[in-house]
Design a protein around this motif. Structure first.
Motif, PDB file in Angstrom:
ATOM      1  N   LEU A  16       5.049 -10.347  61.954  1.00 20.74           N
ATOM      2  CA  LEU A  16       5.771  -9.184  61.440  1.00 20.74           C
ATOM      3  C   LEU A  16       6.268  -9.377  60.004  1.00 20.74           C
ATOM      4  CD1 LEU A  16       7.896  -8.263  64.594  1.00 20.74           C
ATOM      5  CD2 LEU A  16       5.915  -7.029  63.684  1.00 20.74           C
ATOM      6  N   GLN A  17       6.246 -10.607  59.500  1.00 21.21           N
ATOM      7  CA  GLN A  17       6.776 -10.864  58.169  1.00 21.21           C
ATOM      8  C   GLN A  17       5.831 -10.431  57.059  1.00 21.21           C
ATOM      9  OE1 GLN A  17       5.728 -15.569  58.371  1.00 21.21           O
ATOM     10  NE2 GLN A  17       7.154 -15.036  56.760  1.00 21.21           N
ATOM     11  N   GLY A  18       4.624 -10.047  57.406  1.00 26.19           N
ATOM     12  CA  GLY A  18       3.635  -9.715  56.395  1.00 26.19           C
ATOM     13  C   GLY A  18       2.790 -10.927  56.053  1.00 26.19           C
ATOM     14  N   TRP A  19       1.756 -10.715  55.232  1.00 25.27           N
ATOM     15  CA  TRP A  19       0.763 -11.749  54.961  1.00 25.27           C
ATOM     16  C   TRP A  19       0.566 -11.933  53.469  1.00 25.27           C
ATOM     17  CZ3 TRP A  19      -1.798 -13.921  59.289  1.00 25.27           C
ATOM     18  CH2 TRP A  19      -1.508 -13.294  60.522  1.00 25.27           C
ATOM     19  N   ILE A  20       0.226 -13.170  53.091  1.00 27.85           N
ATOM     20  CA  ILE A  20      -0.129 -13.473  51.712  1.00 27.85           C
ATOM     21  C   ILE A  20      -1.514 -14.138  51.721  1.00 27.85           C
ATOM     22  CG2 ILE A  20       2.281 -13.753  50.994  1.00 27.85           C
ATOM     23  CD1 ILE A  20       1.839 -16.792  51.077  1.00 27.85           C
ATOM     24  N   TRP A  21      -2.125 -14.259  50.566  1.00 29.63           N
ATOM     25  CA  TRP A  21      -3.426 -14.906  50.462  1.00 29.63           C
ATOM     26  C   TRP A  21      -3.279 -16.392  50.770  1.00 29.63           C
ATOM     27  CZ3 TRP A  21      -8.194 -12.678  49.283  1.00 29.63           C
ATOM     28  CH2 TRP A  21      -8.160 -11.327  48.922  1.00 29.63           C
ATOM     29  N   PRO A  22      -4.173 -16.961  51.589  1.00 31.24           N
ATOM     30  CA  PRO A  22      -4.084 -18.390  51.897  1.00 31.24           C
ATOM     31  C   PRO A  22      -4.679 -19.289  50.824  1.00 31.24           C
ATOM     32  CG  PRO A  22      -5.889 -17.411  53.110  1.00 31.24           C
ATOM     33  CD  PRO A  22      -5.203 -16.287  52.386  1.00 31.24           C
ATOM     34  N   ALA A  23      -5.440 -18.729  49.903  1.00 31.49           N
ATOM     35  CA  ALA A  23      -6.048 -19.515  48.827  1.00 31.49           C
ATOM     36  C   ALA A  23      -6.290 -18.591  47.641  1.00 31.49           C
ATOM     37  CB  ALA A  23      -7.352 -20.159  49.279  1.00 31.49           C
ATOM     38  N   LYS A  24      -6.477 -19.198  46.476  1.00 33.16           N
ATOM     39  CA  LYS A  24      -6.735 -18.442  45.263  1.00 33.16           C
ATOM     40  C   LYS A  24      -8.198 -18.602  44.861  1.00 33.16           C
ATOM     41  CE  LYS A  24      -2.016 -18.854  43.445  1.00 33.16           C
ATOM     42  NZ  LYS A  24      -1.176 -19.323  42.305  1.00 33.16           N
ATOM     43  N   GLY A  25      -8.830 -17.460  44.588  1.00 29.34           N
ATOM     44  CA  GLY A  25     -10.228 -17.507  44.185  1.00 29.34           C
ATOM     45  C   GLY A  25     -10.900 -16.174  44.485  1.00 29.34           C
ATOM     46  N   PRO A  26     -12.113 -15.995  43.978  1.00 22.92           N
ATOM     47  CA  PRO A  26     -12.828 -14.744  44.236  1.00 22.92           C
ATOM     48  C   PRO A  26     -13.288 -14.654  45.683  1.00 22.92           C
ATOM     49  CG  PRO A  26     -14.226 -16.274  43.029  1.00 22.92           C
ATOM     50  CD  PRO A  26     -12.860 -16.897  43.082  1.00 22.92           C
ATOM     51  N   VAL A  27     -13.358 -13.426  46.174  1.00 24.15           N
ATOM     52  CA  VAL A  27     -13.867 -13.190  47.528  1.00 24.15           C
ATOM     53  C   VAL A  27     -15.383 -13.314  47.497  1.00 24.15           C
ATOM     54  CG1 VAL A  27     -14.145 -11.476  49.355  1.00 24.15           C
ATOM     55  CG2 VAL A  27     -11.934 -11.732  48.202  1.00 24.15           C
ATOM     56  N   VAL A  80     -10.033 -10.656  70.011  1.00 15.25           N
ATOM     57  CA  VAL A  80     -10.418  -9.510  69.183  1.00 15.25           C
ATOM     58  C   VAL A  80     -10.336  -9.926  67.721  1.00 15.25           C
ATOM     59  CG1 VAL A  80      -9.880  -7.138  68.519  1.00 15.25           C
ATOM     60  CG2 VAL A  80      -9.595  -7.872  70.899  1.00 15.25           C
ATOM     61  N   ARG A  81     -11.445  -9.829  67.026  1.00 17.54           N
ATOM     62  CA  ARG A  81     -11.523 -10.317  65.650  1.00 17.54           C
ATOM     63  C   ARG A  81     -11.099  -9.219  64.670  1.00 17.54           C
ATOM     64  NH1 ARG A  81     -14.461 -15.107  65.857  1.00 17.54           N
ATOM     65  NH2 ARG A  81     -15.667 -15.429  67.769  1.00 17.54           N
ATOM     66  N   LEU A  82     -10.044  -9.501  63.910  1.00 17.72           N
ATOM     67  CA  LEU A  82      -9.480  -8.545  62.964  1.00 17.72           C
ATOM     68  C   LEU A  82     -10.001  -8.808  61.560  1.00 17.72           C
ATOM     69  CD1 LEU A  82      -5.786  -8.755  64.233  1.00 17.72           C
ATOM     70  CD2 LEU A  82      -7.604  -7.258  65.066  1.00 17.72           C
ATOM     71  N   ASP A  83      -9.778  -7.861  60.672  1.00 18.15           N
ATOM     72  CA  ASP A  83     -10.177  -7.999  59.270  1.00 18.15           C
ATOM     73  C   ASP A  83      -8.990  -8.548  58.481  1.00 18.15           C
ATOM     74  OD1 ASP A  83     -10.961  -7.780  56.646  1.00 18.15           O
ATOM     75  OD2 ASP A  83     -11.612  -5.705  56.778  1.00 18.15           O
ATOM     76  N   PRO A  84      -9.024  -9.829  58.051  1.00 12.17           N
ATOM     77  CA  PRO A  84      -7.866 -10.385  57.337  1.00 12.17           C
ATOM     78  C   PRO A  84      -7.488  -9.612  56.093  1.00 12.17           C
ATOM     79  CG  PRO A  84      -9.423 -12.117  57.948  1.00 12.17           C
ATOM     80  CD  PRO A  84     -10.104 -10.812  58.216  1.00 12.17           C
ATOM     81  N   GLN A  85      -8.473  -9.075  55.388  1.00 10.68           N
ATOM     82  CA  GLN A  85      -8.185  -8.392  54.128  1.00 10.68           C
ATOM     83  C   GLN A  85      -7.364  -7.118  54.345  1.00 10.68           C
ATOM     84  OE1 GLN A  85     -11.689  -8.077  51.718  1.00 10.68           O
ATOM     85  NE2 GLN A  85     -10.526  -7.930  49.837  1.00 10.68           N
ATOM     86  N   ARG A  86      -7.495  -6.506  55.520  1.00 14.15           N
ATOM     87  CA  ARG A  86      -6.732  -5.288  55.816  1.00 14.15           C
ATOM     88  C   ARG A  86      -5.264  -5.599  56.088  1.00 14.15           C
ATOM     89  NH1 ARG A  86     -10.488  -1.255  56.326  1.00 14.15           N
ATOM     90  NH2 ARG A  86      -8.885   0.222  56.986  1.00 14.15           N
ATOM     91  N   LEU A  87      -4.927  -6.879  56.283  1.00 16.06           N
ATOM     92  CA  LEU A  87      -3.536  -7.263  56.533  1.00 16.06           C
ATOM     93  C   LEU A  87      -2.769  -7.509  55.240  1.00 16.06           C
ATOM     94  CD1 LEU A  87      -4.119  -9.845  59.402  1.00 16.06           C
ATOM     95  CD2 LEU A  87      -3.532  -7.430  59.624  1.00 16.06           C
ATOM     96  N   LEU A  88      -3.493  -7.746  54.165  1.00 18.40           N
ATOM     97  CA  LEU A  88      -2.854  -8.094  52.893  1.00 18.40           C
ATOM     98  C   LEU A  88      -2.287  -6.856  52.214  1.00 18.40           C
ATOM     99  CD1 LEU A  88      -5.606 -10.547  51.669  1.00 18.40           C
ATOM    100  CD2 LEU A  88      -3.281 -11.175  52.373  1.00 18.40           C
ATOM    101  N   PRO A  89      -1.221  -7.002  51.440  1.00 16.00           N
ATOM    102  CA  PRO A  89      -0.657  -5.838  50.741  1.00 16.00           C
ATOM    103  C   PRO A  89      -1.654  -5.271  49.740  1.00 16.00           C
ATOM    104  CG  PRO A  89       0.325  -7.890  49.951  1.00 16.00           C
ATOM    105  CD  PRO A  89      -0.489  -8.252  51.153  1.00 16.00           C
ATOM    106  N   LYS A  90      -1.609  -3.947  49.581  1.00 14.07           N
ATOM    107  CA  LYS A  90      -2.498  -3.277  48.643  1.00 14.07           C
ATOM    108  C   LYS A  90      -2.126  -3.677  47.220  1.00 14.07           C
ATOM    109  CE  LYS A  90      -4.335  -0.997  52.051  1.00 14.07           C
ATOM    110  NZ  LYS A  90      -5.700  -1.315  52.547  1.00 14.07           N
ATOM    111  N   GLU A  91      -3.139  -3.956  46.406  1.00 13.03           N
ATOM    112  CA  GLU A  91      -2.885  -4.372  45.025  1.00 13.03           C
ATOM    113  C   GLU A  91      -2.837  -3.165  44.107  1.00 13.03           C
ATOM    114  OE1 GLU A  91      -5.876  -7.187  44.032  1.00 13.03           O
ATOM    115  OE2 GLU A  91      -5.041  -8.760  45.315  1.00 13.03           O
TER     116      GLU A  91
END
Length: 274
Positions: free
Chosen positions: A144-155, A263-274
């Motif tokens: 519930l705390q929200g999500w951040i990127w686990p690493a830095k770099g291009p997708v 159930v496999r979720l889309d991690p990118q959909r959990l990240l805040p919109k840029e």
């Protein structure tokens, strides 16, 4: 006559507007989230309510619940809401479809595309170990705390894409790939407890799995090093390992995955919109 027609038209329009409202929570529930393939929904329930998504019981802890939708979720699914043992109320949820990429990777060693028979038993054992870890349903609510990127770099790879390896279609990719040099830090995108930490899994190499509570878990693959151990509590942003190219990988990157149980979720959909 005109007044009657006008009144009737207003009633029809009001009914159409109500019917067109998608995914409205039934009485006793509130929710918010992403009703899409790969999406995650969180909500609150009044005491005494039992929730089932299709045939799966949705855990409710301290009035909170969470559920998600897979890559190939159908356009509509059924939510059953039961109050104090009474007959269940059926709620139809509309699930928005997503478009997925097709990726072709050629030139891989044959043993990486089609594992040799000698390692099939190992793969089965490792898959069972990972599946068991993903069935954990703790009372934590760190998701519930929200999500951040686990690493830095291009997708370099996205959820839902299907890979064709040496011309042979394979199962879809269920993670978000982040390209980064070997040794780059990998951090926990949300707090939780480490429930798996293995240095050498056949497909995923160095692998960590974190429980974020109520069936939400995340996995980190192809790691060069692991800096946490099973049972360890980690904070959001705390380093858990480093980027590598271990297991079946074509280059250094982090493969980050998020599940609601199996159930496999889309991690990118959990990240805040840029």
């Amino acid at each position: 006559m005109k007044r009657w027609l006008a009144a009737g038209l207003l009633v029809l329009l009001a009914g159409a507007a109500q019917a067109a409202e998608p995914n409205r929570a039934p009485a006793g529930l509130t929710w918010q989230g992403d009703f899409s393939q790969g999406g995650l929904v969180t909500g609150e329930a009044e005491p005494g309510i039992l929730i089932k998504l299709n045939e799966r019981i949705v855990p409710v802890r301290n009035g909170r619940f969470v559920f998600g939708f897979g890559r190939d979720e159908p356009p509509s699914v059924t939510l059953t809401v039961t109050r104090d043992g009474a007959k269940g109320e059926l709620v139809m949820l509309r699930i928005a479809p997503q478009k997925y990429d097709i990726q072709r990777i050629d030139g891989l060693p044959p043993a990486q595309v089609t594992p040799p028979p000698a390692v099939l038993e190992r793969i089965k054992r490792e898959n069972e170990m990972i599946a068991a870890a993903r069935q954990r349903s703790s009372a934590m609510q760190d998701f519930l705390q929200g999500w951040i990127w686990p690493a830095k770099g291009p997708v370099s790879g996205v959820y839902g894409s299907q890979r064709i390896l040496n011309g042979e279609p394979r199962t879809p990719h269920y993670g978000l790939d982040i390209a980064a040099p070997v040794g780059s830090p990998v951090v926990a995108p949300a707090a939780g407890e480490v429930v798996l930490a293995e240095k050498d899994i056949y497909f995923t190499g160095g692998t960590i799995l974190i429980d974020h509570g109520m069936g939400i878990n995340s996995a980190y693959s192809h790691l060069q090093t692991l800096t946490v151990k099973v049972g360890q509590r980690v904070k959001q942003g705390e380093q858990i390992g480093t980027v590598g190219a271990t297991g079946r990988a074509t280059g250094p990157h982090l493969d980050w995955r998020v599940n609601w149980f199996d159930v496999r979720l889309d991690p990118q959909r959990l990240l805040p919109k840029e």
